[in-house]
Design a protein around this motif. Structure first.
Motif, PDB file in Angstrom:
ATOM      1  N   LEU A 119      -0.327   6.088  12.160  1.00 15.48           N
ATOM      2  CA  LEU A 119       0.118   4.717  11.940  1.00 15.48           C
ATOM      3  C   LEU A 119       1.514   4.555  12.520  1.00 15.48           C
ATOM      4  N   ARG A 120       1.586   3.867  13.646  1.00 18.75           N
ATOM      5  CA  ARG A 120       2.850   3.599  14.323  1.00 18.75           C
ATOM      6  C   ARG A 120       2.797   2.192  14.915  1.00 18.75           C
ATOM      7  N   GLU A 121       3.920   1.536  14.902  1.00 19.13           N
ATOM      8  CA  GLU A 121       3.974   0.203  15.492  1.00 19.13           C
ATOM      9  C   GLU A 121       3.609   0.273  16.970  1.00 19.13           C
ATOM     10  N   GLY A 122       2.767  -0.657  17.401  1.00 19.83           N
ATOM     11  CA  GLY A 122       2.329  -0.737  18.784  1.00 19.83           C
ATOM     12  C   GLY A 122       1.016  -0.053  19.072  1.00 19.83           C
ATOM     13  N   LEU A 123       0.522   0.771  18.152  1.00 21.25           N
ATOM     14  CA  LEU A 123      -0.735   1.483  18.378  1.00 21.25           C
ATOM     15  C   LEU A 123      -1.922   0.655  17.878  1.00 21.25           C
ATOM     16  N   PRO A 124      -3.128   0.952  18.384  1.00 25.52           N
ATOM     17  CA  PRO A 124      -4.314   0.250  17.902  1.00 25.52           C
ATOM     18  C   PRO A 124      -4.450   0.366  16.386  1.00 25.52           C
ATOM     19  N   ALA A 125      -4.862  -0.710  15.759  1.00 27.93           N
ATOM     20  CA  ALA A 125      -4.927  -0.767  14.300  1.00 27.93           C
ATOM     21  C   ALA A 125      -6.276  -0.263  13.789  1.00 27.93           C
ATOM     22  N   ASP A 126      -6.445   1.059  13.823  1.00 23.23           N
ATOM     23  CA  ASP A 126      -7.550   1.711  13.128  1.00 23.23           C
ATOM     24  C   ASP A 126      -7.013   2.113  11.756  1.00 23.23           C
ATOM     25  N   ILE A 127      -7.501   1.475  10.697  1.00 25.76           N
ATOM     26  CA  ILE A 127      -6.897   1.635   9.374  1.00 25.76           C
ATOM     27  C   ILE A 127      -7.986   1.716   8.319  1.00 25.76           C
ATOM     28  N   ALA A 159       0.474 -14.128   7.020  1.00 33.71           N
ATOM     29  CA  ALA A 159      -0.554 -13.848   8.027  1.00 33.71           C
ATOM     30  C   ALA A 159      -1.749 -14.748   7.773  1.00 33.71           C
ATOM     31  N   ASP A 160      -2.638 -14.784   8.744  1.00 32.51           N
ATOM     32  CA  ASP A 160      -3.875 -15.535   8.558  1.00 32.51           C
ATOM     33  C   ASP A 160      -4.694 -14.975   7.399  1.00 32.51           C
ATOM     34  N   HIS A 161      -4.580 -13.670   7.199  1.00 28.05           N
ATOM     35  CA  HIS A 161      -5.338 -13.007   6.138  1.00 28.05           C
ATOM     36  C   HIS A 161      -4.458 -11.917   5.549  1.00 28.05           C
ATOM     37  N   GLU A 162      -4.424 -11.832   4.212  1.00 29.67           N
ATOM     38  CA  GLU A 162      -3.606 -10.824   3.555  1.00 29.67           C
ATOM     39  C   GLU A 162      -4.439 -10.049   2.547  1.00 29.67           C
ATOM     40  N   ILE A 163      -4.134  -8.763   2.432  1.00 31.37           N
ATOM     41  CA  ILE A 163      -4.802  -7.872   1.484  1.00 31.37           C
ATOM     42  C   ILE A 163      -3.741  -7.266   0.580  1.00 31.37           C
ATOM     43  N   ASN A 164      -3.944  -7.361  -0.704  1.00 31.64           N
ATOM     44  CA  ASN A 164      -3.040  -6.701  -1.650  1.00 31.64           C
ATOM     45  C   ASN A 164      -3.574  -5.304  -1.922  1.00 31.64           C
ATOM     46  N   ALA A 165      -2.886  -4.305  -1.394  1.00 28.82           N
ATOM     47  CA  ALA A 165      -3.325  -2.912  -1.543  1.00 28.82           C
ATOM     48  C   ALA A 165      -2.518  -2.178  -2.602  1.00 28.82           C
ATOM     49  N   GLU A 166      -1.966  -2.899  -3.550  1.00 31.74           N
ATOM     50  CA  GLU A 166      -1.154  -2.266  -4.590  1.00 31.74           C
ATOM     51  C   GLU A 166      -1.965  -1.190  -5.316  1.00 31.74           C
ATOM     52  N   GLY A 167      -1.407   0.009  -5.400  1.00 32.95           N
ATOM     53  CA  GLY A 167      -2.075   1.121  -6.060  1.00 32.95           C
ATOM     54  C   GLY A 167      -3.092   1.830  -5.189  1.00 32.95           C
ATOM     55  N   LYS A 168      -3.380   1.296  -3.995  1.00 36.85           N
ATOM     56  CA  LYS A 168      -4.345   1.893  -3.075  1.00 36.85           C
ATOM     57  C   LYS A 168      -3.599   2.646  -1.965  1.00 36.85           C
ATOM     58  N   TYR A 169      -4.342   3.474  -1.258  1.00 38.66           N
ATOM     59  CA  TYR A 169      -3.769   4.248  -0.156  1.00 38.66           C
ATOM     60  C   TYR A 169      -4.235   3.672   1.174  1.00 38.66           C
ATOM     61  N   VAL A 170      -3.316   3.639   2.119  1.00 39.00           N
ATOM     62  CA  VAL A 170      -3.575   3.095   3.442  1.00 39.00           C
ATOM     63  C   VAL A 170      -3.302   4.198   4.455  1.00 39.00           C
ATOM     64  N   GLY A 229       0.806  -1.213   0.000  1.00 33.25           N
ATOM     65  CA  GLY A 229       0.000   0.000   0.000  1.00 33.25           C
ATOM     66  C   GLY A 229       0.841   1.266   0.000  1.00 33.25           C
ATOM     67  N   ARG A 230       0.238   2.338  -0.462  1.00 34.07           N
ATOM     68  CA  ARG A 230       0.838   3.665  -0.348  1.00 34.07           C
ATOM     69  C   ARG A 230       0.428   4.220   1.022  1.00 34.07           C
ATOM     70  N   VAL A 231       1.314   4.108   1.959  1.00 31.54           N
ATOM     71  CA  VAL A 231       0.977   4.349   3.355  1.00 31.54           C
ATOM     72  C   VAL A 231       1.142   5.822   3.711  1.00 31.54           C
ATOM     73  N   LEU A 232       0.047   6.430   4.118  1.00 29.10           N
ATOM     74  CA  LEU A 232       0.023   7.795   4.647  1.00 29.10           C
ATOM     75  C   LEU A 232      -0.122   7.687   6.159  1.00 29.10           C
ATOM     76  N   ASP A 233       0.877   8.115   6.910  1.00 28.80           N
ATOM     77  CA  ASP A 233       0.859   7.819   8.349  1.00 28.80           C
ATOM     78  C   ASP A 233      -0.035   8.737   9.159  1.00 28.80           C
ATOM     79  N   GLY A 234      -0.592   9.794   8.531  1.00 26.04           N
ATOM     80  CA  GLY A 234      -1.478  10.712   9.234  1.00 26.04           C
ATOM     81  C   GLY A 234      -0.817  11.993   9.666  1.00 26.04           C
TER      82      GLY A 234
END
Length: 574
Positions: free
Chosen positions: A492-500, A77-88, A45-50
């Motif tokens: 978006l930071r490691e260790g924080l709740p995963a609201d995405i 992972a148990d579940h994977e999402i391919n976010a290629e070309g999308k924004y996260v 994904g194209r990750v925008l950290d906020g």
């Protein structure tokens, strides 16, 4: 400094292996020691950290509800999402939600999640529970389960009504002590601060001094004063100045709800002047900011066209008087003669350019429901009625429900100006839809209920740019989170709740319009709330992974906490 002559062949070989592996983004690298499996990996994904920083290409791993890793992630992972070309991005935060009651009826919050929203901040009208029952209210939400995170303010007017009722008189010193005790109780139960809505009775009867005294009770809890100001039109600057004064004197932060320049003669100048006034206050150290929605009409009850002094004895007495035709005729004459002091200047019908600028949205009456979507002026002409007389009749016909209208007070130019202010965040001023399918109820709903957040991206980033994408995301994530003390949200930071939220910039679009407010947006593909996959390929999964987020004198409470928090008792005055 690296001395390249000393770099070992082993290092070069390892580096070459990494470069080779990076070419296969869809194939997780298997290391000699397999990493702990993740619950979910969002890849490519194209990750925008906020934070407002530009996007980076990265994977995000989720484990046990939290962001476990960001970067190039080996393993599966148990579940994977391919976010290629999308924004996260971080999950979007509705900084001015209206779901205090609706979330009890529909905790799934489908329309909010369809817009990419993971956290609601409610409370303009307070909490649907008395101060001593707020803990029970939060407990009910946790027991039923909610699909989004939820936080709320308490209302200064609510505290007043709990003590002295729905009246225009000022509280006595003893009553003020009791009101402040209500505030303390609410703050310790987890309210974010205090709100006012100063164009509506009985809030309109509260003076600046009274509000300072009430709001100051929230100061020890780092409370916020959030206000629907006394005037958002001709006297917009005076309304802002009062909000600043209350915040400064009470010692709290200030949040202006749904910032607007709602006055046609002031279009193009008032919003610029408002920005300068707030900038000046911030320059001298006042912690003030605002939220807004990206539309040119507000939505509220048609009863705002009735002078508040009519409601001085409470709504039942007011509507009894309004049923008298002679009383209505005299009232309308006085309105037209501008005999109601400051209210005459703040009259939202005048601000909308007259009844041609007011659309009937929801009459809550079989008599008038067929006219939804038409201006009051148009309906009045069709029925051979005076438009003010007609509006009051619609209000009376709906009572005890509230007839609703769209007031076209704002200009597109001013909306764009306000979006450019760095201290504005985004709030829908709308609630959760309550029917079984998450659709708005009533004749017409304001399009902000289903369109606000996708509209920010599609209209003001992609199609007619006002903001960069990174800045728009900051306004919907890190900035409102920071303002409200949610330091583990909006980023978006490691260790924080995963609201995405995962979205497609090419297709995201608000579909709701003034004639079809129920139309759902497109382009938001996945939403995780506390690591729970709640929107999958645009469809609600039925999951309820949301939390009650508490501020002020309390900490956040997660879902699944064993003991239900009880509010402390209301303070006793000597």
């Amino acid at each position: 400094m690296i001395h390249f002559r000393r770099v070992s062949r082993a290092f070069i070989s390892a580096w070459a292996l990494c470069v080779s592996a990076s070419a296969f983004a869809d194939e997780p690298v298997q290391t000699a020691e397999e990493p702990t499996p993740y619950d979910v990996i969002i890849r490519n994904g194209r990750v925008l950290d906020g934070s407002g920083s530009p996007w980076v290409l990265a994977d995000i791993a989720i484990k046990d509800g939290r962001i476990a890793r960001i970067g190039r992630i080996p393993g599966r992972a148990d579940h994977e999402i391919n976010a290629e070309g999308k924004y996260v991005s971080p999950g979007w935060i509705d900084a001015m939600d209206q779901s205090g009651e609706e979330i009890l009826a529909n905790g799934l919050a489908q329309n909010k999640l369809a817009m990419g929203v993971t956290t609601l901040i409610a409370g303009e009208a307070g909490i649907p529970a008395t101060a001593d029952k707020i803990g029970d209210y939060f407990g009910t939400l946790r027991e039923r389960g909610i699909s989004v995170n939820f936080a709320t303010y308490y209302s200064a007017t609510q505290a007043r009504v709990e003590v002295i009722g729905d009246t225009s008189r000022a509280p006595t010193p003893d009553e003020m002590c009791m009101i402040r005790g209500k505030v303390e109780t609410a703050m310790e139960a987890g309210a974010l601060g205090l709100t006012t809505a100063l164009i509506y009775p009985p809030g309109v009867f509260q003076t600046t001094d009274e509000l300072v005294e009430i709001v100051s009770a929230a100061a020890p809890y780092d409370g916020i004063y959030a206000t629907h100001m006394r005037d958002e039109g001709a006297n917009l600057l005076a309304g802002i100045e009062e909000a600043i004064e209350i915040g400064e004197r009470a010692g709290v932060k200030v949040e202006i709800f749904h910032l607007k320049a709602g006055y046609r003669p002031g279009w193009g100048t008032l919003m610029t002047d408002a920005g300068k006034l707030i900038d000046a206050a911030r320059d001298r150290g006042v912690d003030i900011a605002a939220d807004m929605y990206p539309y040119t009409a507000g939505g509220t009850g048609l009863d705002v066209a009735i002078p508040p002094e009519i409601f001085a004895g409470g709504p039942a007495a007011a509507f009894e008087k309004l049923r008298d035709r002679a009383f209505r005729a005299k009232l309308i004459e006085r309105i037209r003669n501008d005999e109601f002091g400051e209210w005459s200047k703040a009259n939202v019908v005048v601000a909308s350019g007259g009844w041609d600028g007011v659309v009937l949205a929801d009459a809550h009456s079989a008599t008038y429901e067929a006219y939804a979507g038409r201006t009051i002026a148009d309906v009045a002409e069709a029925l051979g009625e005076d438009p003010y007389e007609l509006a009051i009749k619609i209000v009376l016909s709906a009572y005890p429900k509230r007839a609703f209208g769209f007031f076209f007070m704002m200009s597109e130019e001013d909306v764009r100006t306000a979006l450019r202010f760095p201290w504005t965040s985004i709030g829908s001023d709308a609630g959760i839809s309550v029917d079984a399918h998450g659709m708005p109820s009533g004749d017409l709903s304001h399009p902000r209920a289903n369109g606000t957040f996708p509209r920010i991206i599609s209209e003001y980033v992609r199609d007619n740019p006002v903001l960069s994408l990174a800045e728009a995301i900051r306004k919907m994530t890190a900035w409102p989170a920071s303002r409200h003390g949610f330091n583990d949200r909006g980023i978006l930071r490691e260790g924080l709740p995963a609201d995405i939220t995962v979205f497609d910039l090419a297709t995201i679009k608000d579909k709701a319009t003034w004639t079809d407010g129920a139309a759902m947006p497109v382009g938001v593909e996945h939403v995780f709330v506390n690591g729970v996959h709640t929107l999958r390929n645009g469809q609600h999964t039925g999951a309820r992974g949301g939390m009650v987020l508490r501020g002020g004198g309390a900490a956040s409470i997660s879902r699944g906490q064993a003991a239900k928090q009880q509010s402390p008792g209301v303070r006793r005055c000597e």
